[in-house]
Design a protein around this motif. Structure first.
Motif, PDB file in Angstrom:
ATOM      1  N   SER A   1      13.938  34.317 -18.005  1.00  0.00           N
ATOM      2  CA  SER A   1      14.541  34.450 -16.840  1.00  0.00           C
ATOM      3  C   SER A   1      15.773  33.760 -16.983  1.00  0.00           C
ATOM      4  O   SER A   1      15.817  32.641 -17.585  1.00  0.00           O
ATOM      5  CB  SER A   1      13.705  33.764 -15.879  1.00  0.00           C
ATOM      6  OG  SER A   1      12.294  34.567 -15.493  1.00  0.00           O
ATOM      7  N   PHE A   2      16.880  34.133 -16.334  1.00  0.00           N
ATOM      8  CA  PHE A   2      17.934  33.441 -16.418  1.00  0.00           C
ATOM      9  C   PHE A   2      17.919  32.316 -15.499  1.00  0.00           C
ATOM     10  O   PHE A   2      17.351  32.093 -14.362  1.00  0.00           O
ATOM     11  CB  PHE A   2      19.056  34.396 -15.640  1.00  0.00           C
ATOM     12  CG  PHE A   2      20.400  33.626 -15.513  1.00  0.00           C
ATOM     13  CD1 PHE A   2      21.255  33.486 -16.477  1.00  0.00           C
ATOM     14  CD2 PHE A   2      20.883  33.221 -14.159  1.00  0.00           C
ATOM     15  CE1 PHE A   2      22.432  32.776 -16.404  1.00  0.00           C
ATOM     16  CE2 PHE A   2      22.110  32.589 -13.967  1.00  0.00           C
ATOM     17  CZ  PHE A   2      23.047  32.356 -15.096  1.00  0.00           C
ATOM     18  N   ALA A   3      18.544  31.183 -16.189  1.00  0.00           N
ATOM     19  CA  ALA A   3      18.496  29.703 -15.551  1.00  0.00           C
ATOM     20  C   ALA A   3      19.730  29.330 -15.101  1.00  0.00           C
ATOM     21  O   ALA A   3      20.017  29.043 -13.918  1.00  0.00           O
ATOM     22  CB  ALA A   3      18.048  28.819 -16.391  1.00  0.00           C
TER      23      ALA A   3
ATOM     24  N   GLN B   1      19.991  23.454  -6.187  1.00  0.00           N
ATOM     25  CA  GLN B   1      19.154  24.479  -6.826  1.00  0.00           C
ATOM     26  C   GLN B   1      18.392  23.767  -7.936  1.00  0.00           C
ATOM     27  O   GLN B   1      19.038  23.315  -8.897  1.00  0.00           O
ATOM     28  CB  GLN B   1      19.742  25.748  -7.387  1.00  0.00           C
ATOM     29  CG  GLN B   1      20.108  26.476  -6.266  1.00  0.00           C
ATOM     30  CD  GLN B   1      21.162  27.636  -6.930  1.00  0.00           C
ATOM     31  OE1 GLN B   1      22.295  27.534  -7.370  1.00  0.00           O
ATOM     32  NE2 GLN B   1      20.792  28.903  -6.650  1.00  0.00           N
ATOM     33  N   TRP B   2      17.257  23.628  -7.977  1.00  0.00           N
ATOM     34  CA  TRP B   2      16.239  23.061  -8.962  1.00  0.00           C
ATOM     35  C   TRP B   2      15.398  24.129  -9.423  1.00  0.00           C
ATOM     36  O   TRP B   2      14.942  25.001  -8.715  1.00  0.00           O
ATOM     37  CB  TRP B   2      15.808  21.901  -8.394  1.00  0.00           C
ATOM     38  CG  TRP B   2      16.458  20.585  -7.990  1.00  0.00           C
ATOM     39  CD1 TRP B   2      17.924  20.565  -8.125  1.00  0.00           C
ATOM     40  CD2 TRP B   2      16.038  19.505  -7.279  1.00  0.00           C
ATOM     41  NE1 TRP B   2      18.271  19.218  -7.822  1.00  0.00           N
ATOM     42  CE2 TRP B   2      17.291  18.656  -7.145  1.00  0.00           C
ATOM     43  CE3 TRP B   2      14.659  19.030  -6.979  1.00  0.00           C
ATOM     44  CZ2 TRP B   2      17.170  17.427  -6.511  1.00  0.00           C
ATOM     45  CZ3 TRP B   2      14.631  17.650  -6.394  1.00  0.00           C
ATOM     46  CH2 TRP B   2      16.004  16.936  -6.349  1.00  0.00           C
TER      47      TRP B   2
ATOM     48  N   ASP C   1      14.686  20.781 -13.427  1.00  0.00           N
ATOM     49  CA  ASP C   1      16.069  20.913 -14.046  1.00  0.00           C
ATOM     50  C   ASP C   1      17.006  21.136 -13.166  1.00  0.00           C
ATOM     51  O   ASP C   1      16.675  22.207 -12.064  1.00  0.00           O
ATOM     52  CB  ASP C   1      15.821  22.115 -15.163  1.00  0.00           C
ATOM     53  CG  ASP C   1      15.233  21.684 -16.320  1.00  0.00           C
ATOM     54  OD1 ASP C   1      15.380  20.591 -16.719  1.00  0.00           O
ATOM     55  OD2 ASP C   1      14.463  22.475 -16.787  1.00  0.00           O
ATOM     56  N   ASP C   2      18.111  20.555 -12.865  1.00  0.00           N
ATOM     57  CA  ASP C   2      19.086  20.839 -11.947  1.00  0.00           C
ATOM     58  C   ASP C   2      19.805  22.003 -12.281  1.00  0.00           C
ATOM     59  O   ASP C   2      20.715  21.978 -13.275  1.00  0.00           O
ATOM     60  CB  ASP C   2      19.887  19.649 -11.813  1.00  0.00           C
ATOM     61  CG  ASP C   2      20.782  19.916 -10.339  1.00  0.00           C
ATOM     62  OD1 ASP C   2      21.109  20.863  -9.952  1.00  0.00           O
ATOM     63  OD2 ASP C   2      21.824  18.882 -10.420  1.00  0.00           O
TER      64      ASP C   2
ATOM     65  N   TRP D   1      23.462  15.104  -6.610  1.00  0.00           N
ATOM     66  CA  TRP D   1      22.992  16.261  -6.330  1.00  0.00           C
ATOM     67  C   TRP D   1      23.608  17.733  -5.836  1.00  0.00           C
ATOM     68  O   TRP D   1      23.453  18.982  -5.884  1.00  0.00           O
ATOM     69  CB  TRP D   1      21.881  16.248  -4.874  1.00  0.00           C
ATOM     70  CG  TRP D   1      20.524  15.425  -5.128  1.00  0.00           C
ATOM     71  CD1 TRP D   1      20.246  14.608  -6.302  1.00  0.00           C
ATOM     72  CD2 TRP D   1      19.624  15.126  -4.454  1.00  0.00           C
ATOM     73  NE1 TRP D   1      19.309  14.164  -6.391  1.00  0.00           N
ATOM     74  CE2 TRP D   1      18.730  14.429  -5.130  1.00  0.00           C
ATOM     75  CE3 TRP D   1      19.127  15.783  -3.104  1.00  0.00           C
ATOM     76  CZ2 TRP D   1      17.255  14.105  -4.643  1.00  0.00           C
ATOM     77  CZ3 TRP D   1      17.983  15.330  -2.643  1.00  0.00           C
ATOM     78  CH2 TRP D   1      17.193  14.555  -3.330  1.00  0.00           C
ATOM     79  N   GLY D   2      24.931  17.278  -5.699  1.00  0.00           N
ATOM     80  CA  GLY D   2      25.795  18.476  -5.145  1.00  0.00           C
ATOM     81  C   GLY D   2      27.142  17.983  -4.600  1.00  0.00           C
ATOM     82  O   GLY D   2      27.142  16.678  -4.558  1.00  0.00           O
TER      83      GLY D   2
END
Length: 429
Positions: A416-418, A131-132, A150-151, A118-119
């Motif tokens: 939108s920016f992902a 951030q998902w 989405d991760d 996860w990080g």
């Protein structure tokens, strides 16, 4: 000498240690948890409950995390603590939307936890700034379904440095080695079995490069052809006479159809079929410096005839274009600068098969303005779209190959920016 029994015991112990080492390396360095395995998830919203997208997303996030809390959960999966920082609507409307959730979690087993990817795991087992993106759809009057997670942690697509991986992740078609062409001894040939057998194409090579094309003559212009078992097609000519040469039986027979082009000389020619019967052809030509005309053609009879349907209302040079289905299409005109501002993507969209076009707003984040400047043609899964924006021919940010990824849940009307897509694994995490 070592007895046979001792030799067997030693060998068995060594194999066990070796197997354990392989398992350790895989789990610690390569294992990635499938965030979408528990999906789809559905919740019911009562009349008195909030229907704001962020509140709906919170409920899904709470339920998702709840499966990993409690004494009855395996310590390898257990979360000792988990709390959110914010929920932010990215795109969509009340029927379908995407929400970004930022949160942190404390893993019971730290780096040995199932969730260690996860990080970055701190010494106390905490993973910060996770951030998902939640893709959520309203499935009935009072029910919502979580379709996908989405991760996007650290705003960097965590992709290995493998050629074409980021295209596949983004839904972009990657060339199929089984179906390809070659130009040898001034002859065009195609194969459908990765080169075991080749069939000649009945066309003069110079006819494939006519017009205002000034590139190499040993390879065809991108998107000027289709090579698939069910349909193979090439754009022939480039002056006042244009034809589509086509085979639907893997090169056994061929037929041609004329395209009524208005241009004296063709530069770009982009061919695609969105169904068995429906196809589109985008032509540009009559170039003057950095200006040129463009025209959209459509077929509804598998390419037997082509009809001019419209043009994009600009005379700037086309960089790419294509159609998603029988109505939805995009044409990119590279980058544009207004009022001395940094360059931004110049992208147009149609939802009536090319008759009318509107300019698309691609909201480049402030820190990346002037960096990501040229929009590529998006891909779609239903109403959910992915748009990649590259750095243009002179890009040098992190080597020039990093792309910005945008998402849409309304058929590409808004974006939108992902996150960033890092195909060469050059961005430090």
């Amino acid at each position: 000498m070592i007895s046979t029994k001792k030799r067997i015991v030693i060998t068995s112990v060594l194999l066990i240690f070796f197997g354990a080492a392989v398992a350790f390396i895989y789990y610690y360095f390569f294992y990635n948890e499938d965030l979408n395995k528990p999906l789809p998830m559905t919740i019911t919203v009562d009349a008195e409950d909030s229907r704001e997208p962020e509140d709906i997303a919170y409920r899904f996030w709470f339920d998702y995390m709840n499966q990993y809390t409690g004494e009855d959960v395996s310590p390898w999966k257990r979360l000792m603590d988990v709390r959110y920082n914010k929920f932010q609507l990215l795109a969509g409307d009340e029927a379908e939307f995407a929400v970004e959730v930022t949160f942190w979690a404390k893993l019971d087993k730290g780096n040995w936890s199932t969730h260690h990817n996860w990080g970055e795991v701190q010494n106390d087992g905490t993973v910060k700034n996770i951030q998902w993106t939640f893709r959520i759809k309203k499935t009935s009057q009072n029910k919502y379904t979580l379709l996908r997670i989405d991760d996007i942690s650290n705003s960097v697509g965590d992709l290995p440095p493998v050629e074409n991986t980021y295209q596949k992740e983004a839904g972009i078609d990657v060339p199929d080695e089984n179906n390809r062409y070659r130009i040898e001894k001034n002859t065009l040939e195609v194969t459908y079995d990765n080169g075991e057998n080749w069939k000649g194409v009945p066309v003069e090579i110079n006819k494939l490069f006519e017009g205002e094309y000034n590139g190499p003559k040993h390879e065809l212009m991108e998107e000027s052809y289709i090579i698939k078992p069910e349909r193979t097609a090439f754009i022939v000519g480039g002056l006042q006479h244009i034809e589509v040469l086509q085979s639907t039986d893997q090169g056994e027979t061929w037929n041609t159809s004329s395209v009524p082009t208005p241009f004296q000389a063709i530069r770009m020619r982009l061919l695609d079929f969105v169904s068995k019967s429906n196809g589109f052809l985008i032509l540009t030509g009559d170039r003057t410096m950095s200006w040129e005309g463009n025209m959209i053609f459509k077929t509804i009879d598998s390419g037997s005839t082509w009809r001019q349907v419209g043009s994009v209302p600009t005379e700037r040079k086309v960089t790419s274009g294509g159609f998603i289905d029988e109505k939805l299409g995009y044409v990119s005109f590279g980058s544009i600068s207004r009022n001395s501002q940094p360059e931004v993507p110049d992208l147009y969209r149609t939802d009536d098969a090319g008759e009318t076009w509107t300019q698309v707003d691609v909201p480049i984040p402030a820190e990346y303005k002037g960096v990501f400047t040229v929009a590529e043609i998006p891909t779609f899964d239903g109403s959910q779209g992915i748009l990649l924006v590259n750095q243009g021919p002179n890009g040098d940010f992190q080597g020039g190959n990093v792309l910005a990824k945008f998402i849409s849940v309304d058929n590409g009307k808004t974006w939108s920016f992902a996150n960033l897509i890092d195909p060469d694994d050059v961005i430090e995490r």
